[in-house]
Design a protein around this motif. Sequence first.
Motif: not given
Length: 412
Positions: A363-365, A371
């Motif tokens: 996840y790179d939001g 995470v």
Amino acid sequence: MEETHVVTAFLRNGTDVLLLRRSADVGSYAGRWGAVAGHAEGDPATQVRVEIREETGLDPDADVTLVRAGDPFPVEDTERGTRWVVHPFLFDCDTREIAPNYETAGYEWCPPPAIRERATVPDLWTSYDRVRPSVTSVRDDETHGSAYVSVRACEVLRDEAAAGAGYDALCGTARDLLAARESMAAVRNRVHRVLAEADGESADAVLTSACATIDAALAADDGAAASAAVELRGASLLTLSRSGTAFDAAVGAEPSRVVVAESRTAREGVATAERLAAEGMDVTLTTDAAVATLVESVDAVLVGADTVLRDGSVVNKVGTRGAALAAAEADVPVYAVCASDKIAPDVDPDDPELEDAPAAALYDGDAALSVANPRFDVTPAHLVTGVVTEDGVLSEAAVATRADALRALADW
């Protein structure tokens, strides 16, 4: 002085590289040893594949895999009045069978230190030095299993010794390698063995020991795969991740079919599925989430092992424990295949240190969340039907005995 760009490609099979002796039909350095090479006409990364096809007959898209490209460097040949700019590359190669063209008078597969003992084209060792394994490449390898990585770690010590590093510097490199992959027992045990079995505190002793350790490691990995192949002959299998030993075992077992989980987040299971399909097998690629359902359709689960703990528990790519739990529910046996060097003598089974994969791979939001992206999990011994090594299936007691023997290697 004229400047000419050239490519030099080392093809590596196992731990040997391909050396070609240049024929009298080439325009320069006839009779000397080199690697696959040629003028870089345009993009070196493209041209090097052209040279591989022309000089070896191999398919550069199917038979070889790029490991790394090194930084280019200049070589001045004042006698010829030429300044070469060399672009070095290293490829892993699936075969030793080549069809050389007119440029080659002979060829050999040999350990890279042999480069320093031969009459070669200028600075061939420098070309290899730019692409050879390093502490950094061992640390950053997120694709291969620990059997592969551990052999590369031993290559680092071998090549450093061949390049002239002193004994104290080699000990420092060994400690750096140990720190680079702390959770991989095979790396620890094999690096320890190189130093522990060096007969004398010298670089030459380390070089000799590293070569012997590499040979023994490759033989042990092959032996473990052969043992598992006999155990699972003809069975339908489910596997995951990218274990070279498990792959060889699956090929040797000639299974009726193979189900392969994709192994998120790096999805290295996809490459495993492709390789098995290339061997002519009936292969089904699936998601990790579907394993619990599909395990009911196979005869056995076959996985590699990054580490085997002294109580018989198995540390492997995350998803292994889930597969084993599902297999237990379906009464399907689970086998972990690895060389006995993957047994960890000093790791607490109740508190193993497990590497995490990068959080950004999952996840790179921008949401305010944490995470959890573990790279490995632990499968308890009671879920593992057998740990298959070069010595066959080991009992829990045999695993503990082997762990005690490996612990002694750390006393160098």
